[in-house]
Scaffold this motif. Structure first.
Motif, PDB file in Angstrom:
ATOM      1  N   VAL A 141     -51.838 -42.003  53.544  1.00 64.44           N
ATOM      2  CA  VAL A 141     -50.464 -41.528  52.571  1.00 64.44           C
ATOM      3  C   VAL A 141     -50.038 -40.063  53.735  1.00 64.44           C
ATOM      4  O   VAL A 141     -48.838 -39.936  53.654  1.00 64.44           O
ATOM      5  CB  VAL A 141     -49.926 -41.366  51.452  1.00 64.44           C
ATOM      6  N   ALA A 142     -50.998 -39.579  53.782  1.00 66.27           N
ATOM      7  CA  ALA A 142     -51.088 -38.181  54.062  1.00 66.27           C
ATOM      8  C   ALA A 142     -50.187 -38.957  56.115  1.00 66.27           C
ATOM      9  O   ALA A 142     -49.353 -38.168  56.755  1.00 66.27           O
ATOM     10  CB  ALA A 142     -51.676 -37.137  54.434  1.00 66.27           C
ATOM     11  N   ARG A 143     -51.555 -39.997  56.324  1.00 64.30           N
ATOM     12  CA  ARG A 143     -51.412 -40.323  57.124  1.00 64.30           C
ATOM     13  C   ARG A 143     -49.723 -40.770  58.080  1.00 64.30           C
ATOM     14  O   ARG A 143     -48.749 -41.405  58.921  1.00 64.30           O
ATOM     15  CB  ARG A 143     -52.066 -41.527  58.268  1.00 64.30           C
ATOM     16  N   LEU A 144     -49.163 -42.308  56.730  1.00 62.50           N
ATOM     17  CA  LEU A 144     -48.149 -42.520  56.609  1.00 62.50           C
ATOM     18  C   LEU A 144     -46.874 -41.241  57.155  1.00 62.50           C
ATOM     19  O   LEU A 144     -46.109 -41.761  58.084  1.00 62.50           O
ATOM     20  CB  LEU A 144     -47.555 -43.398  55.975  1.00 62.50           C
ATOM     21  N   ARG A 145     -47.122 -40.120  56.151  1.00 63.63           N
ATOM     22  CA  ARG A 145     -46.225 -39.279  55.833  1.00 63.63           C
ATOM     23  C   ARG A 145     -45.795 -38.524  57.820  1.00 63.63           C
ATOM     24  O   ARG A 145     -44.986 -38.368  58.086  1.00 63.63           O
ATOM     25  CB  ARG A 145     -46.398 -38.402  55.417  1.00 63.63           C
ATOM     26  N   ALA A 146     -47.120 -38.415  58.291  1.00 63.97           N
ATOM     27  CA  ALA A 146     -47.561 -37.928  59.961  1.00 63.97           C
ATOM     28  C   ALA A 146     -47.221 -38.941  60.645  1.00 63.97           C
ATOM     29  O   ALA A 146     -46.394 -38.176  61.746  1.00 63.97           O
ATOM     30  CB  ALA A 146     -48.448 -37.324  60.068  1.00 63.97           C
ATOM     31  N   PRO A 155     -40.216 -45.210  53.123  1.00 63.86           N
ATOM     32  CA  PRO A 155     -39.815 -44.540  51.650  1.00 63.86           C
ATOM     33  C   PRO A 155     -40.356 -45.216  50.666  1.00 63.86           C
ATOM     34  O   PRO A 155     -40.837 -44.508  49.269  1.00 63.86           O
ATOM     35  CB  PRO A 155     -37.478 -44.720  51.771  1.00 63.86           C
ATOM     36  N   PRO A 156     -39.977 -47.144  50.304  1.00 65.33           N
ATOM     37  CA  PRO A 156     -40.465 -47.272  49.084  1.00 65.33           C
ATOM     38  C   PRO A 156     -41.940 -46.631  48.834  1.00 65.33           C
ATOM     39  O   PRO A 156     -42.302 -47.167  46.895  1.00 65.33           O
ATOM     40  CB  PRO A 156     -40.814 -49.126  49.555  1.00 65.33           C
ATOM     41  N   VAL A 157     -42.983 -46.949  49.535  1.00 63.31           N
ATOM     42  CA  VAL A 157     -44.084 -46.221  49.453  1.00 63.31           C
ATOM     43  C   VAL A 157     -44.790 -45.080  48.598  1.00 63.31           C
ATOM     44  O   VAL A 157     -44.615 -45.297  47.709  1.00 63.31           O
ATOM     45  CB  VAL A 157     -45.021 -46.967  50.852  1.00 63.31           C
ATOM     46  N   LEU A 158     -43.429 -44.032  49.241  1.00 65.94           N
ATOM     47  CA  LEU A 158     -43.926 -42.746  49.291  1.00 65.94           C
ATOM     48  C   LEU A 158     -43.160 -42.784  47.498  1.00 65.94           C
ATOM     49  O   LEU A 158     -43.628 -41.868  46.807  1.00 65.94           O
ATOM     50  CB  LEU A 158     -42.841 -41.713  49.683  1.00 65.94           C
ATOM     51  N   THR A 270     -52.589 -49.431  50.360  1.00 67.00           N
ATOM     52  CA  THR A 270     -52.747 -50.837  51.548  1.00 67.00           C
ATOM     53  C   THR A 270     -51.393 -50.663  52.713  1.00 67.00           C
ATOM     54  O   THR A 270     -51.672 -51.063  53.385  1.00 67.00           O
ATOM     55  CB  THR A 270     -53.348 -51.471  50.715  1.00 67.00           C
ATOM     56  N   ALA A 271     -50.180 -50.671  51.643  1.00 72.75           N
ATOM     57  CA  ALA A 271     -49.305 -50.498  52.498  1.00 72.75           C
ATOM     58  C   ALA A 271     -48.687 -49.447  53.192  1.00 72.75           C
ATOM     59  O   ALA A 271     -48.741 -49.301  54.460  1.00 72.75           O
ATOM     60  CB  ALA A 271     -47.837 -50.175  51.450  1.00 72.75           C
ATOM     61  N   ALA A 272     -49.783 -47.795  53.515  1.00 69.10           N
ATOM     62  CA  ALA A 272     -49.303 -46.850  53.836  1.00 69.10           C
ATOM     63  C   ALA A 272     -50.178 -46.328  55.104  1.00 69.10           C
ATOM     64  O   ALA A 272     -49.521 -47.306  56.182  1.00 69.10           O
ATOM     65  CB  ALA A 272     -49.759 -45.695  52.830  1.00 69.10           C
ATOM     66  N   CYS A 296     -44.737 -52.225  46.272  1.00 70.09           N
ATOM     67  CA  CYS A 296     -44.217 -50.738  46.147  1.00 70.09           C
ATOM     68  C   CYS A 296     -42.598 -50.028  45.461  1.00 70.09           C
ATOM     69  O   CYS A 296     -42.598 -49.654  44.768  1.00 70.09           O
ATOM     70  CB  CYS A 296     -44.137 -50.221  47.398  1.00 70.09           C
ATOM     71  N   ALA A 297     -41.796 -51.270  46.510  1.00 66.39           N
ATOM     72  CA  ALA A 297     -40.699 -51.099  45.575  1.00 66.39           C
ATOM     73  C   ALA A 297     -40.315 -51.544  44.158  1.00 66.39           C
ATOM     74  O   ALA A 297     -39.470 -50.906  43.594  1.00 66.39           O
ATOM     75  CB  ALA A 297     -40.158 -52.000  46.884  1.00 66.39           C
ATOM     76  N   ARG A 298     -40.673 -52.890  43.433  1.00 69.12           N
ATOM     77  CA  ARG A 298     -41.138 -53.270  42.499  1.00 69.12           C
ATOM     78  C   ARG A 298     -41.852 -51.768  42.058  1.00 69.12           C
ATOM     79  O   ARG A 298     -41.237 -51.693  40.612  1.00 69.12           O
ATOM     80  CB  ARG A 298     -41.227 -54.274  42.044  1.00 69.12           C
TER      81      ARG A 298
END
Length: 309
Positions: A141-146, A155-158, A270-272, A296-298
């Motif tokens: 998730v940190a890599r996704l943010r970066a 946004p839905p993943v976070l 996995t989504a990230a 993730c959105a759900r």
């Protein structure tokens, strides 16, 4: 292309180890994986694995020792001391036949579940660190943010990630600190040994440790919930785990209260990873990747169940 120095040296070392008593080499070498977190080379019946650059030597030693003391569940390491090559710790293992990715009907779901149940009901044979699953999810998730802060799938993943309890995000101790767990279970973590038709065993001890056993069921549970794993395969896996006395879920009834938080966490992880890879390749999400983001959105609209110890 300039050869990777680590891969070159690792190939030479595994060849040398495989033929310690002979200069003759009719069998060649094969690179089984070449990633930042694992470079794996096979030569004859011997495999050398270079672990991630940030692998803790003391923790890895404990995990390898645990594998050596759990024959019949984990593939035991070879009796060669780890070495350091190009800043990476290297361990040695016997070769085992992996799951055939081109024959999904032969996927050993029952074997995977049985091995997990046996692992979860076996006391740790030596002191081991906490299972690394939540920490690895947090890193994804940190890599996704970066790397993809402006991607529409981020946004839905976070939001799904933020709704998880602190332990699942690697920010607090897990509610179970005694059960021995694999930490990264998927079908690529099984091999037959002795090759080619020996019994199935679990491999890859990088994330082995104590923690919430439902984590080891979470990836197939998440795939099932996202529609990526057929119901019959999920039920084969779950039934075999229960039949072997696995403690992660009740012996009958609804397993989801125990699986909910880990499955949500693995879905977000996995989504990230999927979004990060798509951005790096400058391509749109494929159908499977989009299904993970949609999940993730759900998830973000429904509160997760209380953590299960």
């Amino acid at each position: 292309m300039t050869p990777d120095p680590l891969l070159t040296v690792l190939t030479a070392r595994v060849r040398e180890a495989a033929h310690a008593r002979s200069r003759t080499c009719p069998c060649g070498a094969a690179t089984l994986a070449d990633r930042p977190d694992a470079t794996v080379v096979r030569h004859a019946g011997l495999v050398a694995k270079a672990h991630a650059a940030d692998a803790d030597p003391a923790e890895l030693a404990l995990r390898v020792t645990a594998a050596a003391r759990l024959p019949g569940i984990l593939l035991p390491p070879l009796g060669r001391p780890p070495v350091t090559l190009h800043g990476r710790l290297v361990t040695y293992w016997p070769y085992g036949t992996p799951v055939d990715p081109h024959d999904p009907d032969a996927a050993p779901w029952e074997a995977a579940a049985t091995l997990l149940a046996r692992l979860h009901t076996t006391p740790a044979p030596t002191a081991v660190p906490p299972m690394r699953g939540p920490v690895k999810a947090a890193q994804a998730v940190a890599r996704l943010r970066a790397t993809a802060p402006d991607h529409p799938a981020t946004p839905p993943v976070l939001r799904a990630w933020a709704a998880l309890p602190a332990w699942a995000r690697g920010e607090a101790a897990m509610p179970d600190t005694t059960t021995l767990c694999h930490g990264d279970l998927h079908l690529g973590q099984l091999v037959r040994h002795p090759a080619p038709e020996g019994p199935w065993l679990l491999i890859d001890v990088d994330d082995l440790g104590t923690g919430v056993p439902a984590w080891d069921l979470a990836r197939p549970a998440a795939w099932y919930a996202c529609g990526l794993l057929p119901p019959d395969e999920w039920h084969r896996f779950l039934s075999a785990y229960r039949a072997t006395g696995g403690p992660a879920v009740p012996s009958d009834g609804d397993p989801w209260p125990a699986l909910d938080v880990p499955a949500r966490t693995l879905t977000a992880q996995t989504a990230a990873r999927a979004v990060t890879k798509a951005v790096a390749a400058d391509r749109p999400l494929d159908e499977v990747e989009q299904s993970l983001v949609d999940a993730c959105a759900r998830m973000a609209s429904i509160s997760p169940s209380a953590p299960h110890a």
